[in-house]
Design a protein around this motif. Structure first.
Motif, PDB file in Angstrom:
ATOM      1  N   LEU A 129       0.899  -1.150   0.000  1.00 54.51           N
ATOM      2  CA  LEU A 129       0.000   0.000   0.000  1.00 54.51           C
ATOM      3  C   LEU A 129       0.938   1.199   0.000  1.00 54.51           C
ATOM      4  CD1 LEU A 129      -2.933   1.133   0.486  1.00 54.51           C
ATOM      5  CD2 LEU A 129      -2.364   1.160   2.923  1.00 54.51           C
ATOM      6  N   ALA A 130       0.786   2.105  -0.947  1.00 49.95           N
ATOM      7  CA  ALA A 130       1.777   3.193  -1.078  1.00 49.95           C
ATOM      8  C   ALA A 130       1.476   4.320  -0.101  1.00 49.95           C
ATOM      9  CB  ALA A 130       1.758   3.722  -2.500  1.00 49.95           C
ATOM     10  N   LEU A 131       1.392   3.950   1.163  1.00 51.62           N
ATOM     11  CA  LEU A 131       1.138   4.931   2.226  1.00 51.62           C
ATOM     12  C   LEU A 131       1.778   4.349   3.478  1.00 51.62           C
ATOM     13  CD1 LEU A 131      -2.246   6.626   3.040  1.00 51.62           C
ATOM     14  CD2 LEU A 131      -0.919   5.597   4.873  1.00 51.62           C
ATOM     15  N   ASP A 132       2.503   5.188   4.235  1.00 56.92           N
ATOM     16  CA  ASP A 132       3.161   4.639   5.420  1.00 56.92           C
ATOM     17  C   ASP A 132       3.104   5.668   6.543  1.00 56.92           C
ATOM     18  OD1 ASP A 132       6.464   3.277   6.228  1.00 56.92           O
ATOM     19  OD2 ASP A 132       4.465   2.829   6.976  1.00 56.92           O
ATOM     20  N   LEU A 133       3.010   5.206   7.747  1.00 58.82           N
ATOM     21  CA  LEU A 133       3.042   6.115   8.889  1.00 58.82           C
ATOM     22  C   LEU A 133       3.677   5.435  10.086  1.00 58.82           C
ATOM     23  CD1 LEU A 133       0.266   5.085  10.522  1.00 58.82           C
ATOM     24  CD2 LEU A 133      -0.809   6.579   8.879  1.00 58.82           C
ATOM     25  N   GLY A 134       4.197   6.292  10.972  1.00 54.89           N
ATOM     26  CA  GLY A 134       4.982   5.779  12.089  1.00 54.89           C
ATOM     27  C   GLY A 134       4.194   4.855  13.003  1.00 54.89           C
ATOM     28  N   ALA A 135       2.863   4.966  12.982  1.00 59.59           N
ATOM     29  CA  ALA A 135       2.037   4.156  13.899  1.00 59.59           C
ATOM     30  C   ALA A 135       1.670   2.815  13.282  1.00 59.59           C
ATOM     31  CB  ALA A 135       0.769   4.936  14.231  1.00 59.59           C
ATOM     32  N   ARG A 136       2.435   2.392  12.255  1.00 63.18           N
ATOM     33  CA  ARG A 136       2.056   1.219  11.448  1.00 63.18           C
ATOM     34  C   ARG A 136       1.777  -0.046  12.283  1.00 63.18           C
ATOM     35  NH1 ARG A 136       7.303   2.394  10.940  1.00 63.18           N
ATOM     36  NH2 ARG A 136       6.995   3.763   9.149  1.00 63.18           N
ATOM     37  N   SER A 137       2.401  -0.164  13.444  1.00 67.40           N
ATOM     38  CA  SER A 137       2.219  -1.421  14.186  1.00 67.40           C
ATOM     39  C   SER A 137       0.854  -1.478  14.876  1.00 67.40           C
ATOM     40  CB  SER A 137       3.319  -1.565  15.244  1.00 67.40           C
ATOM     41  OG  SER A 137       3.215  -0.492  16.172  1.00 67.40           O
ATOM     42  N   GLN A 138       0.222  -0.304  15.067  1.00 66.00           N
ATOM     43  CA  GLN A 138      -1.076  -0.277  15.759  1.00 66.00           C
ATOM     44  C   GLN A 138      -2.198   0.300  14.898  1.00 66.00           C
ATOM     45  OE1 GLN A 138       0.568   1.510  19.720  1.00 66.00           O
ATOM     46  NE2 GLN A 138      -1.608   1.182  20.023  1.00 66.00           N
ATOM     47  N   ALA A 139      -1.884   1.257  14.049  1.00 70.08           N
ATOM     48  CA  ALA A 139      -2.947   1.916  13.265  1.00 70.08           C
ATOM     49  C   ALA A 139      -3.604   0.889  12.336  1.00 70.08           C
ATOM     50  CB  ALA A 139      -2.361   3.069  12.455  1.00 70.08           C
TER      51      ALA A 139
END
Ligand code: FAD
Ligand code: MLT
Ligand code: ZN
Length: 457
Positions: A129-139
């Motif tokens: 998915l061409a979107l990433d964020l620092g909260a990836r483990s919970q979001a």
């Protein structure tokens, strides 16, 4: 919560998925990084749309208000209850990921799927998915859709709105709506992804999503560049964005924030024992991706810019070390009580606007500690203000947001409005807009049961 509702919820999802012990439910009632929370009447964890529909029907039958929750990493209190009478519906059990549709490069996944779980599932297939964020483990994908999450790659690939091509959802009365077909051209009435992405849980519970994927470009390189000013950093990022450097991310961290991240996370400041002055400059973090040779692409592009001569480059796993100075902001700030604002400014006025907001904050609250960082090419500035006296919090928020609006910016860039910024919606959206939004809310949730107090007061 009444015995009869409790019984109906247990019938809907199984008693083990109806949590009522305040010791347990307080965790669902406390926003990420906050210390104060409200234990909801219950936390209910349906496993699929049918169970969620039964839960919402039962709550509607009892007039019980429901807060929808994914990973609880939201930053505007939109996914936590305001009162202990509310029921939290958690999507934690809706993490199923279906088979990848290789022809269309799409996948259907449950709303409770974390971004990290999706990334892990797709990586072996060379897809992402061409979107990433620092909260990836919970979001979760549902929360990311509800808030129209942006993240570091939005300037290149768009926010969540661009990636959701189908949804299944449940309305407040338990009605299930669905458009998960995934055909590119589908003009058959209102487009549910367009209606629900960004609705912050006020219109419906998203239970499954069909997402647009892209092939992973395996070569990754990053550069940490100390610049003389934010304006210089923006000019550099714009120059690289507009040439084939494969730029996928352009973030910035101001000196005060870098000091906090290094102190709190016990990190050696970047640039080793080189001139300490580099630590007192705005930092730009650039990332390039390509099928191969991202490092050379980035190095060649930077070599054309004398202002970037002090850059530090890294590739592969070492690039993650450079990202730590940026992504460590969430963890470092979680240890401080800050006024947290998430704004966007027009690129042409970004540097001027950031300077003006910092001045406005200091004028409004005295010697506070502004921690600023964000997504440079979106004009998205995360403003975290530390050591603001309690009696100055409202004044400093007003001073900053009024300054942002005066510079043609948005008071809610990627985190949404939630409950935290309801008072500011009218400052940014017209009365006609808000009235039309309220009509839509009234049509889909006439009893106002979903996410009370979110988006609208
Ligand atoms: P929650 O916090 O559980 O809920 C958020 C909102 O969505 C609430 O209003 C909730 O009611 C609603 N909701 C949740 N699930 C559903 C559903 N299935 N159906 C309908 N409504 C639902 N955000 C960014 O945009 N970009 C970033 O770069 C970014 N980085 C972050 C870094 C850190 C360290 C942290 C802690 C947060 C960051 N965020 C960022 C904020 C947050 O991760 C996003 O807002 C994310 O979209 C929230 O997802 P969630 O599953 O945690 O949602
Ligand atoms: C980020 O980009 O780090 C997030 O949006 C979270 C934050 O603002 O702290
Ligand atoms: Zn962000």
């Amino acid at each position: 919560m009444s015995e009869s509702l409790n019984r109906e919820l247990a019938e809907a999802v199984g008693a083990e998925h109806v949590l009522v012990d305040p010791e347990v439910t307080i965790g669902y009632g406390t926003p990420w990084a906050a210390v104060d929370g409200v234990a909801p009447a219950a936390v209910v964890r349906p496993g699929n749309a049918a169970e969620a529909a039964a839960v919402l029907r039962a709550c509607a039958g009892h007039g019980a208000r429901v807060v929808l929750q994914g990973g609880n990493t939201g930053m505007v209190r939109g996914g936590v209850p305001a009162s202990s009478a509310e029921v939290v519906l958690s999507t934690a059990r809706m993490g199923a990921i279906e088979d990848v549709d290789r022809e269309s490069l799409q996948v259907v996944a449950g709303a409770g799927t974390t971004l990290e779980a999706l990334q892990a599932r797709l990586e072996p297939e060379g897809l992402e998915l061409a979107l990433d964020l620092g909260a990836r483990s919970q979001a979760t994908l549902g929360g990311m859709a509800a808030t129209n999450a942006g993240g570091a790659r939005a300037f290149r690939h768009g926010t969540m709105r661009r990636h959701v091509v189908g949804v299944e959802a449940v309305l407040a009365d338990g009605t299930v709506i669905e458009r998960l077909g995934g055909v590119l051209k589908d003009s058959t009435g209102y487009d549910w992804p367009s209606v629900l992405v960004g609705s912050e849980g006020t219109l419906a519970l998203i239970t499954r999503l069909r997402l647009r994927l892209r092939r992973i470009e395996r070569s990754r390189a990053a550069a940490l560049v100390p610049v003389d000013s934010l304006a210089q950093g923006l000019a550099l990022a714009v120059a690289l964005r507009d040439r084939p450097a494969g730029l996928e991310a352009a973030e910035f961290v101001l000196p005060g924030t870098l000091r906090l991240v290094c102190d709190e996370l016990d990190l050696r400041p970047p640039f080793g024992d080189r001139e300490p002055a580099d630590r007192e400059r705005p930092l730009v973090l650039l990332e390039a991706r390509a099928a191969q040779g991202a490092y050379d692409l980035l190095a060649e592009a930077l070599a054309e810019h004398p202002e970037a001569e002090r850059a530090v480059l890294a590739e592969g796993a070492e690039a993650l070390g450079l990202w730590r100075y940026r992504e460590g902001t969430g963890e470092a700030l979680a240890r401080h009580r800050v006024v947290k604002l998430d704004v966007a400014l027009p690129l042409a006025r970004l540097a001027e606007g950031v300077a003006a907001t910092e001045r406005a904050a200091l004028d409004a609250a005295g010697p506070i500690h502004p921690y600023l960082f964000g997504h440079l090419l979106d004009g998205n500035v995360h403003i975290n203000l530390g050591d603001v006296p309690d009696d100055r919090r409202a004044a400093v928020e007003r001073a900053v947001l009024e300054t942002v609006l005066a510079h043609g910016g948005s008071i809610g860039a990627e985190h949404g409005i939630g409950r935290a910024k309801v008072a500011w919606l009218a400052a940014d959206r017209s009365p006609a807009d808000i009235a039309a939004m309220r009509s839509l809310k009234q049509a889909l949730d006439p009893q106002a049961l979903l996410n009370p107090g979110v988006l609208f007061d």
